[in-house]
Design an enzyme around this catalytic site. Structure first.
Site, PDB file in Angstrom:
ATOM      1  N   ASN A  45      -8.788   3.439  -1.576  1.00 32.36           N
ATOM      2  CA  ASN A  45      -9.806   4.118  -0.803  1.00 32.36           C
ATOM      3  C   ASN A  45      -9.555   5.644  -0.884  1.00 32.36           C
ATOM      4  OD1 ASN A  45      -7.457   4.260   0.966  1.00 32.36           O
ATOM      5  ND2 ASN A  45      -8.635   4.547   2.769  1.00 32.36           N
ATOM      6  N   GLU A  47     -11.869   8.881   0.539  1.00 30.66           N
ATOM      7  CA  GLU A  47     -12.524   9.313   1.582  1.00 30.66           C
ATOM      8  C   GLU A  47     -13.149  10.447   1.122  1.00 30.66           C
ATOM      9  OE1 GLU A  47     -10.165   9.534   4.798  1.00 30.66           O
ATOM     10  OE2 GLU A  47     -10.231   7.323   5.282  1.00 30.66           O
ATOM     11  N   CYS A  56     -14.114   2.296  -0.293  1.00 29.71           N
ATOM     12  CA  CYS A  56     -12.862   1.242   0.113  1.00 29.71           C
ATOM     13  C   CYS A  56     -12.165   1.073  -1.377  1.00 29.71           C
ATOM     14  CB  CYS A  56     -13.463  -0.083   0.581  1.00 29.71           C
ATOM     15  SG  CYS A  56     -14.327   0.316   2.342  1.00 29.71           S
ATOM     16  N   GLU A  58     -11.228  -1.912  -2.237  1.00 27.88           N
ATOM     17  CA  GLU A  58     -11.479  -3.341  -2.726  1.00 27.88           C
ATOM     18  C   GLU A  58     -12.789  -2.819  -3.866  1.00 27.88           C
ATOM     19  OE1 GLU A  58     -11.246  -2.592   0.352  1.00 27.88           O
ATOM     20  OE2 GLU A  58     -11.238  -4.431   1.540  1.00 27.88           O
ATOM     21  N   CYS A  89     -14.119  -5.076   4.562  1.00 28.66           N
ATOM     22  CA  CYS A  89     -15.586  -4.680   5.190  1.00 28.66           C
ATOM     23  C   CYS A  89     -16.549  -5.526   4.636  1.00 28.66           C
ATOM     24  CB  CYS A  89     -15.926  -3.202   5.335  1.00 28.66           C
ATOM     25  SG  CYS A  89     -16.409  -2.765   3.832  1.00 28.66           S
ATOM     26  N   CYS A  92     -17.790  -4.346   1.166  1.00 31.68           N
ATOM     27  CA  CYS A  92     -16.941  -4.989  -0.029  1.00 31.68           C
ATOM     28  C   CYS A  92     -17.100  -6.515  -0.172  1.00 31.68           C
ATOM     29  CB  CYS A  92     -15.461  -4.593   0.389  1.00 31.68           C
ATOM     30  SG  CYS A  92     -15.163  -2.768   0.173  1.00 31.68           S
TER      31      CYS A  92
HETATM   32  N1  THU Z   1     -11.087   0.598   4.086  1.00 35.75           N
HETATM   33  C1  THU Z   1     -10.639   0.158   2.884  1.00 35.75           C
HETATM   34  O1  THU Z   1     -10.382   0.921   2.004  1.00 35.75           O
HETATM   35  N2  THU Z   1     -10.936  -1.314   2.817  1.00 35.75           N
HETATM   36  C2  THU Z   1     -11.010  -2.037   4.019  1.00 35.75           C
HETATM   37  O2  THU Z   1     -11.154  -3.186   3.817  1.00 35.75           O
HETATM   38  C3  THU Z   1     -11.422  -1.330   5.337  1.00 35.75           C
HETATM   39  C4  THU Z   1     -11.559   0.127   5.213  1.00 35.75           C
HETATM   40  C5  THU Z   1     -10.891   2.097   4.244  1.00 35.75           C
HETATM   41  C6  THU Z   1     -12.156   2.964   4.299  1.00 35.75           C
HETATM   42  C7  THU Z   1     -11.844   4.240   4.867  1.00 35.75           C
HETATM   43  O3  THU Z   1     -11.140   5.072   3.946  1.00 35.75           O
HETATM   44  C8  THU Z   1     -10.656   3.785   5.961  1.00 35.75           C
HETATM   45  O4  THU Z   1     -10.124   2.413   5.266  1.00 35.75           O
HETATM   46  C9  THU Z   1     -10.788   3.723   7.374  1.00 35.75           C
HETATM   47  O5  THU Z   1     -12.089   3.137   7.563  1.00 35.75           O
END
Ligand code: THU
Length: 134
Positions: A45, A47, A56, A58, A89, A92
């Site tokens: 991920n 941000e 994310c 994935e 999520c 994804c």
């Molecule tokens: N996140 C992912 O990378 N994958 C997921 O399946 C769920 C959420 C990340 C997005 C964000 O950077 C952090 O987790 C919190 O939501």
């Protein structure tokens, strides 16, 4: 999927998780995709201070796969640092469904590496499709 393959995907996802850029949530995630031709593509991920721009793990892994010239997912594995398994999520799930057959495997891991294993069609029963699949 063979046990060795699962280990490889898990190791690749953990390596990517170590590179996660998550200063805002401190929730680090790694993902690894096994492509139909045997390649492994990892992502983490990433941000942003403007939170909605976050990508994310994935989707990062799938976009790396596409950039490398692969378009078909055989397996996806995702891991955070959670006691319970990490479930992708909704956004994804839709992106996974674009590149994976309904029978492809999705491995949702807890921090120990234990996984809950489902198929793409179990993960997203009714994906949006612009056209019928040919
Ligand atoms: N996140 C992912 O990378 N994958 C997921 O399946 C769920 C959420 C990340 C997005 C964000 O950077 C952090 O987790 C919190 O939501």
């Amino acid at each position: 999927m063979s046990r060795d393959r699962k280990k490889e995907l898990l190791a690749a996802a953990r390596r990517a998780r170590n590179r996660a850029y998550a200063p805002h949530s401190e929730f680090r995630v790694g993902a690894a995709v096994l492509g139909a031709r045997g390649g492994i593509f990892a992502g983490c991920n990433v941000e942003n201070a403007s939170f909605g721009l976050t990508c994310c793990a994935e989707r990062s892994a799938i976009f790396a796969m596409v950039a490398a010239g692969e378009r078909e997912i055989r397996e996806v594995l995702v891991i955070g640092d959670t006691e319970d398994f990490l479930s992708p999520c909704g956004a994804c799930r839709q992106v996974i469904a674009e590149f994976a057959p309904p029978s492809a495997g999705v491995h949702m891991c807890s921090r120990s590496g234990a996984s809950r294993d489902v198929t793409v069609s179990e993960l997203l029963r009714f994906p949006f499709r612009l056209k019928k699949r040919s």
